[in-house]
Enzyme design. Sequence first.
Site, short mmCIF file in Angstrom:
data_model
loop_
_atom_site.label_atom_id
_atom_site.label_comp_id
_atom_site.label_asym_id
_atom_site.label_seq_id
_atom_site.Cartn_x
_atom_site.Cartn_y
_atom_site.Cartn_z
CG HIS A 173 36.44 42.82 39.55
ND1 HIS A 173 37.42 42.32 40.39
CD2 HIS A 173 35.39 43.13 40.36
CE1 HIS A 173 36.97 42.32 41.64
NE2 HIS A 173 35.74 42.81 41.64
CG ASP B 203 37.84 38.41 40.22
OD1 ASP B 203 38.42 39.08 39.35
OD2 ASP B 203 38.38 38.09 41.29
#
Length: 461
Positions: free
Chosen positions: A292, A269
């Site tokens: 991310h 993430d």
Amino acid sequence: MCKVNLTNVAFLILIGMLFWSSSFEVCSARQGKHWSQTKASFRRQMAARQKGGSSATFNVLDYGAKGDGRTDDTKAFEAAWAAACKLEASTVMVPLGSVFLVGPISFSGPNCQPKIVFQLDGKIIAPTSSSAWGSGLLQWIEFTKLEGIIIRGKGTIDGQGSVWWNDSPTFDPTAEDSTTNGMISAELKGKMPSTRPTALRFYGSNGVTVTGITIQNSPQTHLKFDACTSVQVSDFRASSPGNSLNTDGIHLQNSQDVVISSTTLACGDDCVSIQTGSSNVYIHNVNCGPGHGISIGGLGRDNSKACVSNITVRDVTMQNTLTGVRIKTWQGGSGAVQQVMFSNIQVSEVETPIVIDQFYCDKSSCKNQSSSVAVSGINYANIRGTYTVKPVHFACSDSLPCSGVSLSTIELKSVQENHRLDGPFCWETYGELKTATEPPIDCLETGKPSKAGTQSNFESC
């Protein structure tokens, strides 16, 4: 006559000394049992004193920890902390060469003395049995309401998150760490709870330092700071596979005066997630990927108010990430994001390097709403490298456009030079191109938006 008397006196003194010595030996022998019971405690106290100072070291092995990776050492860690808590600038030692199985644990203030050091040189592993987690916990290891807490060393915190990511009690026996694979397989019982814990969380603390350590395979976020001030993170490493869901590297919330430097973050993430209540954050010399990217948000979820300001991200490299530097807000929120600088960012095969998304939604669909978290004063400088989907994506609110967005020295090239990819996208985004950009970002609106209402959002923060 006088000479004889002196001789007699000397003889009597000698006899007395021999009798006293004999009595002392008998007394010592009688007390031998008591001494054997207390000598371990005495050794701990003597070993605790460091040369040249009054600070004390409390080794978890001296409090019953086995360090064999199988025995539950939670109580030993609690006991070592309880002892260290009483002394300012004391040290809890987790020694090199041992693997400690530790269940959910909280190292708590506020009654502890300041400047405690948690010296992590060994390895701490999380239990993989569902029974250890009950119906689910939000964190595994927690430090709360402390002053000047320091976590340092070359050791590792391993959340053994595979059993959580897969939502299954199975574990891959071909995984890298064969030392603990057998232990994991033996412990697995039942399905893991749906609530996955953060590996290491700090709450309500001031003067927090994390340096040198590695956190790997976290069930969820690796390192979280909530309601903390004066935070320093350096030489830190987070490591989980790119497909491990929701495993943020570092998560900041309601925290101020934060510096993150010389850090490597690989996760599933956001490498760094900056949430509401965060301000005066300086991130530099960070390597991110997979993951991310570095994100502000998502902010304003469930019509909530969010305030983030004075954020600097610079001298960062990113490779094979979903985004590079991103601001994401939910529709329906309020508050503001302001005074943000992204500079000297090198990207390699990043899907979309520059993103502002005021329509963020992590569900299949979200309700359209007119209110929004205001976004203003966002600066991008010297961002270079390659992208795989789109170079720039600015999607701002119809009712509350983004303002004060500036870009300079943007050089982003498609990783597939002979294959046309999407160009820059802008919607309700106002600002200034300070230099020519590659590709040209012609969609940016110049000047300020005509729509009113922005000022009230900033004032509310």
